[in-house]
Design an enzyme around this catalytic site. Structure first.
Site, PDB file in Angstrom:
ATOM      1  N   THR A 125      14.469  -0.674  35.735  1.00 32.98           N
ATOM      2  CA  THR A 125      14.209   0.657  36.661  1.00 32.98           C
ATOM      3  C   THR A 125      12.548   0.413  37.037  1.00 32.98           C
ATOM      4  OG1 THR A 125      15.745   1.815  36.297  1.00 32.98           O
ATOM      5  CG2 THR A 125      14.066   2.354  37.297  1.00 32.98           C
ATOM      6  N   ALA A 177      16.493  10.702  37.327  1.00 28.42           N
ATOM      7  CA  ALA A 177      17.620  11.238  37.025  1.00 28.42           C
ATOM      8  C   ALA A 177      17.697  11.415  35.466  1.00 28.42           C
ATOM      9  CB  ALA A 177      18.777   9.696  37.409  1.00 28.42           C
ATOM     10  N   LEU A 178      16.553  10.439  35.089  1.00 27.55           N
ATOM     11  CA  LEU A 178      16.791  10.742  33.459  1.00 27.55           C
ATOM     12  C   LEU A 178      17.028  12.069  32.504  1.00 27.55           C
ATOM     13  CD1 LEU A 178      15.394   7.042  31.863  1.00 27.55           C
ATOM     14  CD2 LEU A 178      17.863   7.759  32.459  1.00 27.55           C
ATOM     15  N   ARG A 229       7.242   4.573  29.394  1.00 28.62           N
ATOM     16  CA  ARG A 229       6.724   3.337  28.598  1.00 28.62           C
ATOM     17  C   ARG A 229       5.862   3.807  27.769  1.00 28.62           C
ATOM     18  NH1 ARG A 229      10.426   1.402  30.908  1.00 28.62           N
ATOM     19  NH2 ARG A 229      10.891   0.090  32.937  1.00 28.62           N
ATOM     20  N   ASP A 266      11.050   4.683  22.246  1.00 32.30           N
ATOM     21  CA  ASP A 266      11.543   3.742  21.568  1.00 32.30           C
ATOM     22  C   ASP A 266      10.728   2.161  22.646  1.00 32.30           C
ATOM     23  OD1 ASP A 266      14.542   1.993  21.445  1.00 32.30           O
ATOM     24  OD2 ASP A 266      14.330   2.535  23.964  1.00 32.30           O
ATOM     25  N   GLU A 281       4.842  -5.206  23.813  1.00 32.76           N
ATOM     26  CA  GLU A 281       6.211  -5.197  23.957  1.00 32.76           C
ATOM     27  C   GLU A 281       6.645  -6.624  24.360  1.00 32.76           C
ATOM     28  OE1 GLU A 281       8.458  -1.623  24.654  1.00 32.76           O
ATOM     29  OE2 GLU A 281       9.008  -2.221  26.054  1.00 32.76           O
ATOM     30  N   HIS A 324      12.832  -0.859  22.092  1.00 27.24           N
ATOM     31  CA  HIS A 324      13.473  -0.536  23.572  1.00 27.24           C
ATOM     32  C   HIS A 324      14.083  -0.887  23.373  1.00 27.24           C
ATOM     33  CE1 HIS A 324      11.064  -1.392  27.043  1.00 27.24           C
ATOM     34  NE2 HIS A 324      12.289  -1.085  27.054  1.00 27.24           N
ATOM     35  N   VAL A 325      15.432  -0.121  23.088  1.00 31.72           N
ATOM     36  CA  VAL A 325      17.111  -0.745  22.709  1.00 31.72           C
ATOM     37  C   VAL A 325      17.733   0.635  23.598  1.00 31.72           C
ATOM     38  CG1 VAL A 325      17.262  -1.942  21.290  1.00 31.72           C
ATOM     39  CG2 VAL A 325      17.423   0.546  20.378  1.00 31.72           C
ATOM     40  N   ALA A 326      16.850   1.963  24.517  1.00 35.49           N
ATOM     41  CA  ALA A 326      17.111   3.530  24.739  1.00 35.49           C
ATOM     42  C   ALA A 326      18.558   2.473  26.296  1.00 35.49           C
ATOM     43  CB  ALA A 326      16.546   4.308  24.678  1.00 35.49           C
ATOM     44  N   TRP A 327      18.187   1.465  26.216  1.00 33.83           N
ATOM     45  CA  TRP A 327      18.922   1.067  28.116  1.00 33.83           C
ATOM     46  C   TRP A 327      20.512   0.738  27.535  1.00 33.83           C
ATOM     47  CZ3 TRP A 327      19.278  -3.441  28.879  1.00 33.83           C
ATOM     48  CH2 TRP A 327      18.347  -4.481  28.620  1.00 33.83           C
TER      49      TRP A 327
END
Length: 315
Positions: free
Chosen positions: A72, A155-156, A232, A256, A261, A282-285
């Protein structure tokens, strides 16, 4: 024939179906900055998850027509250069059902003080206890009746709000920082910070949002409040947050994302060893369902562009 190059296919660990038009497909697990131009030399379509495509790259790629971002966020693509060169940019949207789940995983772990209780068990505190329980300070705080502040009403943000309401929380959507006018169903930025028991950052990183949570903003938050950032890393000042946690200015944080990164140069937050700070890489997705949705949307975006009905346009 379209020539498609996926610069960092390694991050998308699910099958990708072939596009429905004649094409040549080339993919790489990852791509270093110095290899971008060489790998896109003949490409008309580039797919990138996190590999940056700069103005310097684009200047050497006159044949490139489309950049399909397999995420995104598009802050790693030079959008002004794309506009100037006539390169279309598309991204994926509303695809990750796992981000709201991850947000509440962090919230619950912090509010229930799970890391401290887990450590107490590992150290044998319960085994040595004379009573039937071991209580660790601070006392867990309930979500029911608490105020959830959300920065980022997409949306999130809406999905996180729905989960918050299911827990019995009052939800406040923050207006943009420094906004002159208040939109319907929004609360002034500073008021959200002052009232929230839990603050969640889910907005994209732009010049407007970069560094919007610093020392002054953290001071506005109640001392019992926690902050969760699954947007972010650049949205907040990591040094200011580290200091706020050490001084007890806020009660905890779950992140996250970090400004850099991977954080090869370190981060003030990674040096803290505290049960009220949780950092995930950075694994939430990531989840099976989320990745399957993302993969289909990436290919659908490419097909839409080639077949003349582009969707999810950024530029």
């Amino acid at each position: 024939m379209e020539r498609i190059v996926f610069l960092d296919r390694g991050g998308i660990s699910v099958p990708l179906r072939p596009p429905c038009f004649p094409h040549h497909w080339q993919e790489y697990p990852d791509t270093r900055p110095e290899d971008v131009v060489g790998r896109l030399a003949d490409a008309t379509i580039a797919i990138t998850d996190q590999v940056a495509i700069s103005a310097e790259h684009l200047a050497e790629l006159p044949q490139l027509r489309l950049i399909a971002v397999a995420a995104t966020g598009v802050d790693h693509v030079d959008l002004d250069a794309c506009r100037h060169q006539g390169v279309t940019v598309v991204n994926v949207r509303n695809w990750s059902v796992s981000v709201p789940e991850h947000v509440f995983s962090l919230i619950l772990a912090l509010r229930r003080n799970l890391l401290a209780y887990h450590e107490a068990i590992r150290e044998g505190a319960w085994q040595r206890s004379e009573g039937y329980l071991v209580q660790v300070e601070p006392m867990p705080r309930s979500l029911s009746g608490a105020t959830l502040g959300i920065i980022g009403v997409g949306a999130l943000g809406s999905a996180v709000a729905a989960l918050g309401k299911a827990f019995g929380m009052e939800v406040l959507f923050a207006e943009r920082k420094g906004a002159a006018e208040l939109r319907p169903d929004r609360t002034p930025f500073e008021e959200v910070l002052a009232k929230c028991d839990v603050l969640v950052l889910l907005c994209p990183l732009t010049e407007e949002s970069r560094g919007m949570i610093g020392a002054a903003e953290l001071e506005l938050m109640p001392r019992h409040a926690i902050l969760v950032n699954c947007g972010r890393g650049g949205l907040l000042d990591e040094a200011a947050l580290a200091q706020a946690l050490e001084e007890g200015a806020i009660a905890g944080a779950g992140l996250d994302v970090l400004t850099q990164e991977p954080p090869r140069d370190g981060s003030p937050l990674l040096d803290l060893k505290r049960p009220n700070l949780i950092v995930t890489p950075h694994v939430a997705w990531i989840s099976d369902r989320s990745l399957a949705t993302l993969a289909e949307q990436v290919i659908g975006n490419v097909e839409g562009f080639v077949l003349g009905h582009p969707r999810n346009l950024v530029v």
